[in-house]
Design a protein around this motif. Sequence first.
Motif, PDB file in Angstrom:
ATOM      1  N   UNK A 275       0.850  -1.182   0.000  1.00 35.74           N
ATOM      2  CA  UNK A 275       0.000   0.000   0.000  1.00 35.74           C
ATOM      3  C   UNK A 275       0.891   1.240   0.000  1.00 35.74           C
ATOM      4  N   UNK A 276       0.266   2.407  -0.212  1.00 35.32           N
ATOM      5  CA  UNK A 276       1.010   3.653  -0.136  1.00 35.32           C
ATOM      6  C   UNK A 276       1.673   4.086  -1.419  1.00 35.32           C
ATOM      7  N   UNK A 277       1.405   3.399  -2.538  1.00 35.22           N
ATOM      8  CA  UNK A 277       1.945   3.826  -3.833  1.00 35.22           C
ATOM      9  C   UNK A 277       1.028   4.916  -4.383  1.00 35.22           C
ATOM     10  N   UNK A 278       1.606   6.066  -4.746  1.00 37.35           N
ATOM     11  CA  UNK A 278       0.796   7.206  -5.169  1.00 37.35           C
ATOM     12  C   UNK A 278       1.244   7.731  -6.528  1.00 37.35           C
ATOM     13  N   UNK A 279       0.282   8.325  -7.273  1.00 41.18           N
ATOM     14  CA  UNK A 279       0.622   8.916  -8.562  1.00 41.18           C
ATOM     15  C   UNK A 279       1.243  10.297  -8.367  1.00 41.18           C
ATOM     16  N   UNK A 280       1.518  10.982  -9.461  1.00 41.77           N
ATOM     17  CA  UNK A 280       2.215  12.266  -9.391  1.00 41.77           C
ATOM     18  C   UNK A 280       1.404  13.338  -8.688  1.00 41.77           C
ATOM     19  N   UNK A 281       0.081  13.160  -8.568  1.00 46.80           N
ATOM     20  CA  UNK A 281      -0.778  14.125  -7.885  1.00 46.80           C
ATOM     21  C   UNK A 281      -0.940  13.802  -6.400  1.00 46.80           C
ATOM     22  N   UNK A 282      -0.304  12.704  -5.958  1.00 48.73           N
ATOM     23  CA  UNK A 282      -0.401  12.315  -4.562  1.00 48.73           C
ATOM     24  C   UNK A 282      -1.574  11.420  -4.248  1.00 48.73           C
TER      25      UNK A 282
END
Length: 219
Positions: A192-199
């Motif tokens: 978990x905790x993988x985020x895109x460039x926008x957060x």
Amino acid sequence: MRHSRFAFSSGALILCAAFFVPALLAAKNFVKPVAKTAINYPAHDFHRDEKVAIAADPYDTPEKAGIFSIKFSEHGFLPVFFIVTNDSDQPVSIAQMEITLITANRSKLTPIAPSDLYRRLSNPQGNTRPSPIPIPLPHKTKGAVTKKEMDEIESSQFEARAVEPHSTQSGFLFFDVGEISSPLPGATIDITGVADSKGTEMLYFEIAVDKYLNAPVNP
């Protein structure tokens, strides 16, 4: 006389080679494996919409674990090569990523920090529960981790905080499986905790370890 001298010199060279070559091989520095893209490993999860894939490759055999000078299995540790590939056009943040190995009997294991690895390796009778007091890096003393072993642990770690577009990050995670007889069959690795460039956090990743265990062996 010349023949005798030549024979003596040849014998001396062979003796020196027999002594020094194994020593040089034993002293060679650790080299982290070159990672393929994550989808090329049997145990992976691919988020097609985000174009992000994560894979896990356990180093659970003597042949694979031979890249290390440290015998991690003898200390109850399982090295897992962890790979994150971002095929999108935007960077992916993994600074807040959390990884959990969930065994078939529902034991939940998280990667061991280097300081806890040092503690176990220098004190095999100890445990790897995190200490509330920061532990300084061990010095070269009797029973302590050597500088070479420390360098090996540090250089092998998965430490990436982000994955740039069309690139792959990789490194090793170490799990304490000393009290678990068969940690891999039926296990999953949840991320978990993988985020895109926008957060914005992505849906969690789940890797079935059986995909690795059941994969055909290359001839």
